[in-house]
Design a protein around this motif. Structure first.
Motif, PDB file in Angstrom:
ATOM      1  N   ALA A 112       0.848  -1.184   0.000  1.00 28.99           N
ATOM      2  CA  ALA A 112       0.000   0.000   0.000  1.00 28.99           C
ATOM      3  C   ALA A 112       0.881   1.231   0.000  1.00 28.99           C
ATOM      4  O   ALA A 112       2.000   1.225   0.550  1.00 28.99           O
ATOM      5  N   LEU A 113       0.394   2.310  -0.618  1.00 27.22           N
ATOM      6  CA  LEU A 113       1.155   3.547  -0.786  1.00 27.22           C
ATOM      7  C   LEU A 113       0.538   4.696  -0.023  1.00 27.22           C
ATOM      8  O   LEU A 113      -0.679   4.766   0.158  1.00 27.22           O
ATOM      9  N   TYR A 114       1.408   5.628   0.392  1.00 24.64           N
ATOM     10  CA  TYR A 114       0.983   6.932   0.899  1.00 24.64           C
ATOM     11  C   TYR A 114       1.777   7.982   0.134  1.00 24.64           C
ATOM     12  O   TYR A 114       3.019   7.922   0.093  1.00 24.64           O
ATOM     13  N   CYS A 115       1.089   8.921  -0.484  1.00 22.62           N
ATOM     14  CA  CYS A 115       1.741   9.950  -1.293  1.00 22.62           C
ATOM     15  C   CYS A 115       1.340  11.327  -0.799  1.00 22.62           C
ATOM     16  O   CYS A 115       0.155  11.682  -0.841  1.00 22.62           O
ATOM     17  N   ALA A 116       2.302  12.101  -0.304  1.00 20.45           N
ATOM     18  CA  ALA A 116       2.079  13.484   0.096  1.00 20.45           C
ATOM     19  C   ALA A 116       2.567  14.407  -1.013  1.00 20.45           C
ATOM     20  O   ALA A 116       3.408  14.022  -1.832  1.00 20.45           O
ATOM     21  N   ASP A 117       2.046  15.623  -1.049  1.00 12.72           N
ATOM     22  CA  ASP A 117       2.401  16.566  -2.105  1.00 12.72           C
ATOM     23  C   ASP A 117       3.856  17.009  -2.036  1.00 12.72           C
ATOM     24  O   ASP A 117       4.463  17.319  -3.055  1.00 12.72           O
ATOM     25  N   ASP A 118       4.428  17.045  -0.837  1.00 13.28           N
ATOM     26  CA  ASP A 118       5.743  17.673  -0.653  1.00 13.28           C
ATOM     27  C   ASP A 118       6.810  16.711  -0.157  1.00 13.28           C
ATOM     28  O   ASP A 118       7.794  17.114   0.456  1.00 13.28           O
ATOM     29  N   ALA A 119       6.628  15.416  -0.414  1.00  9.57           N
ATOM     30  CA  ALA A 119       7.605  14.431   0.073  1.00  9.57           C
ATOM     31  C   ALA A 119       7.609  13.225  -0.854  1.00  9.57           C
ATOM     32  O   ALA A 119       6.719  13.054  -1.691  1.00  9.57           O
ATOM     33  N   GLU A 146       5.684   6.907   0.039  1.00 15.61           N
ATOM     34  CA  GLU A 146       6.046   5.880   1.012  1.00 15.61           C
ATOM     35  C   GLU A 146       5.239   4.618   0.725  1.00 15.61           C
ATOM     36  O   GLU A 146       4.142   4.680   0.181  1.00 15.61           O
ATOM     37  N   ILE A 147       5.796   3.493   1.131  1.00 12.85           N
ATOM     38  CA  ILE A 147       5.159   2.207   0.875  1.00 12.85           C
ATOM     39  C   ILE A 147       5.285   1.321   2.110  1.00 12.85           C
ATOM     40  O   ILE A 147       6.278   1.379   2.845  1.00 12.85           O
ATOM     41  N   VAL A 148       4.244   0.553   2.371  1.00 14.77           N
ATOM     42  CA  VAL A 148       4.346  -0.573   3.305  1.00 14.77           C
ATOM     43  C   VAL A 148       3.990  -1.829   2.518  1.00 14.77           C
ATOM     44  O   VAL A 148       3.170  -1.780   1.600  1.00 14.77           O
ATOM     45  N   TRP A 149       4.631  -2.920   2.859  1.00 17.34           N
ATOM     46  CA  TRP A 149       4.330  -4.159   2.144  1.00 17.34           C
ATOM     47  C   TRP A 149       4.399  -5.364   3.064  1.00 17.34           C
ATOM     48  O   TRP A 149       5.108  -5.372   4.068  1.00 17.34           O
ATOM     49  N   ARG A 150       3.609  -6.374   2.684  1.00 23.31           N
ATOM     50  CA  ARG A 150       3.582  -7.661   3.368  1.00 23.31           C
ATOM     51  C   ARG A 150       4.760  -8.468   2.867  1.00 23.31           C
ATOM     52  O   ARG A 150       4.838  -8.813   1.696  1.00 23.31           O
ATOM     53  N   ASP A 151       5.683  -8.771   3.759  1.00 24.12           N
ATOM     54  CA  ASP A 151       6.974  -9.349   3.374  1.00 24.12           C
ATOM     55  C   ASP A 151       7.100 -10.780   3.907  1.00 24.12           C
ATOM     56  O   ASP A 151       6.804 -11.040   5.067  1.00 24.12           O
TER      57      ASP A 151
END
Length: 203
Positions: free
Chosen positions: A13-20, A23-28
């Motif tokens: 799953a991703l998190y995307c901010a306008d000014d950075a 980021e990603i988290v994943w099941r590993d």
């Protein structure tokens, strides 16, 4: 496209901010292949597609969702016995702690019943999570038609939570998608023969 073929994963799953950076988290599964737990990793994605600062954040964690604002990050997941959880980070995703959305002591089971498919969305004003809520863990494992739609919301960065039932007590519901805009959450889910949409406002 960048292929990270050395990472055995079955969900991210991703998190995307306008000014950075995104980021990603994943099941590993790298520990699972040698008898260990399935874990969640978190990283930033650099301009070349590399995973900067990749590190393990939670274990016995499956099928993540991810959102954030400011220095807060939230990930929804279920564990190996099909209990739904929310992990919260106050340091930009470096460390996560399991939160209690039932009002008890920190670190206990987040929700009041078994559940899977936790979907998260958040803004500076509201965090909302939905999940498939079953009466028993066995029914969660079997993906039974008894599944209801569970929901919890917080407007104080996860300090306190309020439960909701946007679908009432209806059963046989599919996984939900939730989106937060300002202080309003929009939830869409599948029911037999139909798709439903609800707007939830936490005053």
């Amino acid at each position: 496209m960048v292929n990270h073929s050395a990472i055995p994963s079955s969900g991210a799953a991703l998190y995307c901010a306008d000014d950075a950076a995104p980021e990603i988290v994943w099941r590993d599964h790298r520990l699972f292949t040698s008898g260990g737990p399935v874990v969640l990793y978190q990283a930033s994605i650099d301009a070349a597609g590399g995973l900067s600062g990749a590190h393990q954040v939670l274990q016995s964690a499956y099928d993540p969702s991810y959102c954030g604002h400011g220095t807060y990050r939230y990930t929804g997941f279920h564990d190996a016995i099909n209990e739904a959880h929310i992990g919260r980070s106050t340091d930009g995703g470096v460390t996560f702690n399991d939160v209690d959305a039932d009002g008890g002591s920190s670190g206990v089971q987040s929700f009041d019943a078994s559940g899977k498919f936790v979907s998260l969305s958040c803004s500076a004003s509201l965090i909302a999570a939905t999940w498939g809520d079953w009466p028993t863990k066995q029914e969660a494992a079997d993906r039974a038609t008894t599944r209801k739609l569970g929901m919890t919301l917080s407007n104080d960065n996860g300090q306190t939570w309020i439960s909701a039932r946007p679908a009432g007590e209806s059963e046989n519901l599919g996984p939900a998608t939730v989106f937060v805009g300002g202080s309003t959450a929009y939830v869409m889910w599948k029911a037999p023969g139909a798709i439903h949409l609800a707007r939830v406002v936490l005053n």
